[in-house]
Design a protein around this motif. Structure first.
Motif, mmCIF file in Angstrom:
data_model
loop_
_atom_site.group_PDB
_atom_site.id
_atom_site.type_symbol
_atom_site.label_atom_id
_atom_site.label_comp_id
_atom_site.label_asym_id
_atom_site.label_seq_id
_atom_site.Cartn_x
_atom_site.Cartn_y
_atom_site.Cartn_z
ATOM 1 N N TRP A 54 0.850 -1.215 0.000
ATOM 2 C CA TRP A 54 0.000 0.000 0.000
ATOM 3 C C TRP A 54 0.878 1.256 0.000
ATOM 4 O O TRP A 54 0.686 2.156 -0.816
ATOM 5 N N ASN A 55 1.852 1.264 0.902
ATOM 6 C CA ASN A 55 2.708 2.443 1.024
ATOM 7 C C ASN A 55 3.571 2.667 -0.218
ATOM 8 O O ASN A 55 3.778 3.806 -0.642
ATOM 9 N N ALA A 56 4.050 1.589 -0.806
ATOM 10 C CA ALA A 56 4.881 1.710 -2.011
ATOM 11 C C ALA A 56 4.076 2.297 -3.165
ATOM 12 O O ALA A 56 4.567 3.140 -3.929
ATOM 13 N N LEU A 57 2.823 1.871 -3.287
ATOM 14 C CA LEU A 57 1.973 2.393 -4.361
ATOM 15 C C LEU A 57 1.640 3.865 -4.122
ATOM 16 O O LEU A 57 1.663 4.688 -5.058
ATOM 17 N N MET A 58 1.365 4.221 -2.877
ATOM 18 C CA MET A 58 1.073 5.617 -2.533
ATOM 19 C C MET A 58 2.278 6.508 -2.839
ATOM 20 O O MET A 58 2.132 7.599 -3.409
ATOM 21 N N GLU A 59 3.437 6.031 -2.481
ATOM 22 C CA GLU A 59 4.677 6.783 -2.688
ATOM 23 C C GLU A 59 4.950 6.961 -4.191
ATOM 24 O O GLU A 59 5.245 8.064 -4.653
ATOM 25 N N ALA A 60 4.804 5.847 -4.917
ATOM 26 C CA ALA A 60 5.124 5.880 -6.355
ATOM 27 C C ALA A 60 4.145 6.741 -7.147
ATOM 28 O O ALA A 60 4.453 7.202 -8.248
ATOM 29 N N GLY A 61 2.939 6.966 -6.587
ATOM 30 C CA GLY A 61 1.916 7.679 -7.352
ATOM 31 C C GLY A 61 1.704 9.118 -6.953
ATOM 32 O O GLY A 61 0.768 9.760 -7.429
ATOM 33 N N LYS A 62 2.584 9.627 -6.103
ATOM 34 C CA LYS A 62 2.386 10.991 -5.584
ATOM 35 C C LYS A 62 2.124 12.015 -6.678
ATOM 36 O O LYS A 62 1.149 12.769 -6.625
ATOM 37 N N ASP A 63 2.952 12.008 -7.727
ATOM 38 C CA ASP A 63 2.790 13.015 -8.789
ATOM 39 C C ASP A 63 1.651 12.652 -9.750
ATOM 40 O O ASP A 63 1.345 13.400 -10.669
ATOM 41 N N LEU A 64 1.035 11.471 -9.544
ATOM 42 C CA LEU A 64 -0.133 11.104 -10.352
ATOM 43 C C LEU A 64 -1.422 11.454 -9.606
ATOM 44 O O LEU A 64 -2.507 11.090 -10.038
ATOM 45 N N ASP A 65 -1.293 12.121 -8.470
ATOM 46 C CA ASP A 65 -2.450 12.458 -7.617
ATOM 47 C C ASP A 65 -3.170 11.198 -7.137
ATOM 48 O O ASP A 65 -4.400 11.137 -7.096
ATOM 49 N N VAL A 66 -2.405 10.177 -6.801
ATOM 50 C CA VAL A 66 -3.024 8.931 -6.307
ATOM 51 C C VAL A 66 -3.716 9.206 -4.974
ATOM 52 O O VAL A 66 -3.233 9.976 -4.150
ATOM 53 N N HIS A 67 -4.885 8.602 -4.781
ATOM 54 C CA HIS A 67 -5.625 8.710 -3.517
ATOM 55 C C HIS A 67 -6.166 7.346 -3.125
ATOM 56 O O HIS A 67 -6.396 6.498 -3.981
ATOM 57 N N ALA A 68 -6.400 7.173 -1.838
ATOM 58 C CA ALA A 68 -7.180 6.019 -1.404
ATOM 59 C C ALA A 68 -8.594 6.193 -1.938
ATOM 60 O O ALA A 68 -9.122 7.301 -1.955
#
Lengths: 366, 366
Positions: B215-229
């Motif tokens: 979960w954390n790796a995906l959140m980190e990797a997607g920061k500039d993609l505006d990833v959200h839960a």
């Protein structure tokens, strides 16, 4: 506080109108259905339950109906409790197990006649297991969920309230026996039973249309008894040692681990699918068992197992807990290894608010 | 707004820490487990899902694992969809029926190998049915719920996010196919699938310990993609015609009534326990069927079936509905009798806010 998202999948009961009008503030989901958990406050509901009378919407106790020549045979396949001596008019608490002896549910069996039974279930789709077994064994039996909505009347003034609505003979019912009573020309099956230790009844209401008329009649008849809408009370049910399937026990546990060995006649319950698996544990006893756990001070909601520790090693877990107004500190239910399950054993419980002192008790509070 | 009462029985998932940190505001209960329903607002979540990428805790999609020589035979007993042509690496949406042809679940079958399958289930204890059938037929198969927590990555930027974490080959996956990928030395089964029409993947995460690191790796990797839960979005899933078991269909319905006839090979699915019961409906067609229902103006939550009326007579019901920002008015899913199911039929729907105009649509919105 998180909100519950309502949808058709979380079924409203046939008493929902009454529950909503009474101001239910919280819900849980039980058998894909809404079950209120608090009206005024859990503490206020608790004191009222212990002193007056409450009407509980427990329609979530869905019935699995077995009907047909093989109904009794199928019933015995489901449980290690010997059902041969059970008579129509009786209710039996029956641990229900799979082929490994793991608990699938802890329902109450209601024997309507030799070839017609209801199973009043806790929170799992037991219907699917019963249907699967019936189909696999090609049994001559119909298995379905009928339109039955249990309503519980609980508290010390239950007999008085019930007598006003159903006549004084309802008071003659013995514990876990049921009889047939009339309400507005409709036959009602009423048992002396319920998920509290305050005494009371459960009415198995057949037909959605008669649910709210009955609810309203009971509310009206009990006005001077201070009748209120209520629900299973977390504090009181822990004090009384009433287990909750899914909370205190799961498919991982045998009935013996749950302290339900006394309901298992493993030697004589011929036909029970879990019998072979349970013979050894029935003889030697379980290595861990459910115990009352007294906890120092107040606690928050137990939404996941809390580790029970002794000298830095885990020896069990607490699965239900609540601050107790009447007994001080907190009351809990946990599963403890045999090395540490003796009465008075001092342990530490790891709560979200940090470690707290805990004492294993042989008996529950009420 | 009513609160949800947390307890162990409403199981927390292995991603709960991430979900809570992201500020889930509402929950439902699904397979005895907590499923978030909203983070910012249902509308805000909806717009974001359609434009960016979200990480969904869908661990509530519990797996039923079948393992052993009779696994394939048992799988075919569960569904009228012919599974003979299914290869390892494929996912099949399989309507699952009882002996009467009634829907027990609408899961996705995941074929790991000839003798090992997962069934990724909707909200019913399908495990109990599968175990009952396996036991009744004395099949040589193990049936259990493994420690697998699905995590969905949904939205138009899913491929970009997944490629960053699993490498670009993850983008080669075709719809409803899965492959094995590495994450921190652990094997992950990843399928191109998910409960939205915005594209994406589902990761079947084996082992509780690796859930939050992923979960954390995906959140980190997607920061500039505006990833959200995120979570399954009520509006988007209705627009896309994604059915919800328990909401839009129940054990009362056949797959054909649910518009799932295309997934039923009733002639050739030899061994399916509901085959006999479905032969007639497969030939003649159902008398009512699920349809998209456009409703005039905004609507509140559909927490019980809303009657669909024509000239004062009930001709169906709406079971899911939501106000749609993109399509105006409200979108709904309902079951309509064949006399009134043609595209463009004008009906009235009885909502809690009064009657509203409704139009039957042949196709869903997206």
């Amino acid at each position: 506080m998180a909100a519950i998202a309502f949808s058709r999948r979380l079924r409203r009961t046939n008493f929902a109108e009454g529950v909503e009008a009474a101001g239910a503030k919280g819900y849980t989901v039980y058998n894909h259905m809404l079950l209120p958990t608090v009206f005024r406050s859990v503490e206020e509901d608790y004191h009222h339950l212990k002193s007056a009378v409450q009407i509980w919407d427990v329609a979530v106790e869905r019935q699995v109906e077995l009907r047909g020549p093989d109904a009794a045979r199928l019933m015995q396949m489901l449980t290690p409790r010997d059902l041969r001596g059970m008579l129509p008019g009786q209710c039996f608490y029956i641990p229900t197990v799979d082929e490994t002896g793991g608990m699938l549910n802890d329902p109450v069996a209601v024997k309507l006649s030799e070839d017609r039974w209801w199973i009043s279930i806790a929170d799992s789709d037991l219907l699917l297991w019963v249907k699967g077994i019936a189909y696999g064994y090609r049994l001559d039996v119909l298995v379905d969920e009928p339109d039955v909505s249990p309503l519980a009347i609980q508290g010390p003034k239950s007999d008085e309230l019930m007598s006003r609505v159903f006549g004084s003979t309802v008071s003659d019912l013995r514990f876990f026996r049921f009889g047939h009573f009339d309400f507005q020309g409709r036959d009602m099956i009423i048992a002396r039973s319920g998920y509290s230790k305050q005494g009371g009844f459960e009415i198995y209401v057949e037909g959605a249309d008669i649910c709210m008329p009955l609810w309203n009649a009971l509310m009206e008849a009990g006005k001077d008894l201070d009748v209120h809408a209520g629900c299973p009370n977390l504090i009181e049910r822990i004090e009384g040692g009433l287990l909750s399937y899914g909370n205190d026990m799961t498919r991982e546990n045998t009935p013996h681990e749950c302290g339900l060995g006394k309901f298992c006649n493993t030697q004589t319950a011929i036909g029970c699918v879990g019998r072979d698996a349970l013979l050894r544990v029935a003889k030697e006893g379980p290595v861990k068992q459910i115990r009352a756990i007294a906890i120092d001070g107040p606690v928050g909601p137990c939404d996941r197992p809390w580790k029970l520790m002794a000298k830095g090693k885990q020896v069990g877990q607490v699965t239900s807990a609540a601050t107790s107004p009447d007994f001080g500190g907190s009351v809990g239910i946990g599963m403890v290894r045999m090395t540490h399950w003796d009465d008075g054993t001092e342990l530490t419980v790891e709560t979200p608010d940090g470690p707290k002192g805990a004492i294993v008790k042989e008996k529950f509070w009420i």
